[in-house]
Design a protein around this motif. Structure first.
Motif, mmCIF file in Angstrom:
data_model
loop_
_atom_site.group_PDB
_atom_site.id
_atom_site.type_symbol
_atom_site.label_atom_id
_atom_site.label_comp_id
_atom_site.label_asym_id
_atom_site.label_seq_id
_atom_site.Cartn_x
_atom_site.Cartn_y
_atom_site.Cartn_z
ATOM 1 N N LEU A 27 1.887 -1.615 -10.007
ATOM 2 C CA LEU A 27 2.859 -2.378 -9.231
ATOM 3 C C LEU A 27 3.522 -3.370 -10.171
ATOM 4 O O LEU A 27 2.862 -3.945 -11.040
ATOM 5 N N PHE A 66 2.747 0.777 -0.198
ATOM 6 C CA PHE A 66 3.339 -0.057 -1.251
ATOM 7 C C PHE A 66 4.843 0.194 -1.328
ATOM 8 O O PHE A 66 5.635 -0.733 -1.405
ATOM 9 N N GLN A 67 5.230 1.458 -1.280
ATOM 10 C CA GLN A 67 6.656 1.807 -1.365
ATOM 11 C C GLN A 67 7.432 1.182 -0.219
ATOM 12 O O GLN A 67 8.524 0.654 -0.400
ATOM 13 N N VAL A 91 8.261 -2.636 -0.848
ATOM 14 C CA VAL A 91 9.030 -3.116 -2.001
ATOM 15 C C VAL A 91 10.034 -4.148 -1.481
ATOM 16 O O VAL A 91 10.686 -3.943 -0.464
ATOM 17 N N ASP A 131 -0.221 4.598 -1.332
ATOM 18 C CA ASP A 131 0.971 4.463 -2.154
ATOM 19 C C ASP A 131 2.216 4.315 -1.282
ATOM 20 O O ASP A 131 3.114 3.544 -1.577
ATOM 21 N N ARG A 165 8.669 -3.148 -7.827
ATOM 22 C CA ARG A 165 8.613 -1.690 -7.956
ATOM 23 C C ARG A 165 7.197 -1.189 -7.717
ATOM 24 O O ARG A 165 6.229 -1.827 -8.090
ATOM 25 N N ASN A 166 7.145 -0.009 -7.120
ATOM 26 C CA ASN A 166 5.889 0.709 -6.945
ATOM 27 C C ASN A 166 5.955 1.907 -7.871
ATOM 28 O O ASN A 166 6.696 2.849 -7.625
ATOM 29 N N GLU A 167 5.202 1.849 -8.949
ATOM 30 C CA GLU A 167 5.188 2.941 -9.916
ATOM 31 C C GLU A 167 3.940 3.794 -9.662
ATOM 32 O O GLU A 167 3.033 3.365 -8.950
ATOM 33 N N LEU A 213 7.072 -7.860 -4.610
ATOM 34 C CA LEU A 213 6.899 -6.506 -5.138
ATOM 35 C C LEU A 213 8.265 -5.953 -5.516
ATOM 36 O O LEU A 213 9.125 -5.756 -4.664
ATOM 37 N N THR A 238 3.163 -6.501 -14.561
ATOM 38 C CA THR A 238 2.752 -5.156 -14.165
ATOM 39 C C THR A 238 1.243 -5.176 -13.952
ATOM 40 O O THR A 238 0.505 -5.609 -14.830
ATOM 41 N N LYS A 255 -2.852 -0.258 -10.735
ATOM 42 C CA LYS A 255 -3.453 -0.094 -9.405
ATOM 43 C C LYS A 255 -4.971 -0.032 -9.462
ATOM 44 O O LYS A 255 -5.644 -0.507 -8.549
#
Length: 153
Positions: free
Chosen positions: A118, A88-89, A92, A85, A112-114, A110, A137, A140
């Motif tokens: 994603l 991914f952050q 962004v 995670d 947002r990383n929720e 990318l 969206t 994951k």
């Protein structure tokens, strides 16, 4: 405790005062130990060397490997799939190539990383029309692999 667990423990011990660094993976195969690291703001050769010296010293001191071994400490690199995670952050705003579990591929930015998904912006082109950017969206759990898309344009 396995060699893999001990290597992870030793690496965590060495980077505990560096909140920006994190472990991506540890693999032990035959007599090769591969430790992949990453950092929120990148990773330097000095960071890798610092961790390598610490882990190597303790592996020797504790005699965890009975035969000669090769310890490789490096950055996950741009070509490596994103698995954490935190990766991914960190990415962004960059373009990703995502392969979904159903085999479809999506390339886009990318946004947002929720926690469970994603959100990416990508172009969709309909026949006879100009391509449009849309937000999608992607859960994951439906991502088979994701990599940073490198463009040399």
């Amino acid at each position: 405790m396995s060699v893999e667990q001990r290597v992870r423990e030793l690496a965590e011990e060495k980077i505990q005062d560096r909140a920006d660094l994190f472990i991506v993976s540890v693999k032990v195969q035959n007599n090769k130990i591969t430790l992949l690291l990453d950092g929120d703001n990148g990773l330097s050769i000095d960071d890798c060397a610092m961790v390598s010296r610490h882990v190597g010293f303790h592996l020797e001191e504790e005699n965890l490997m009975s035969d000669a071994y090769n310890l490789e400490v490096s950055s996950a690199g741009l070509e490596a799939p994103l698995v954490l995670d935190r990766q991914f952050q960190k990415n962004v705003g960059r373009n990703l190539l995502i392969k979904k579990t159903d085999g479809t591929k999506i390339e886009g930015k990318l946004l947002r990383n929720e926690p469970t998904a994603l959100v990416i912006s990508h172009a969709v082109k309909e026949k006879g029309k100009k391509a449009q950017l849309i937000e999608t969206t992607i859960e994951k759990e439906h991502i088979a692999s994701a990599k940073v898309s490198i463009s040399f344009k």
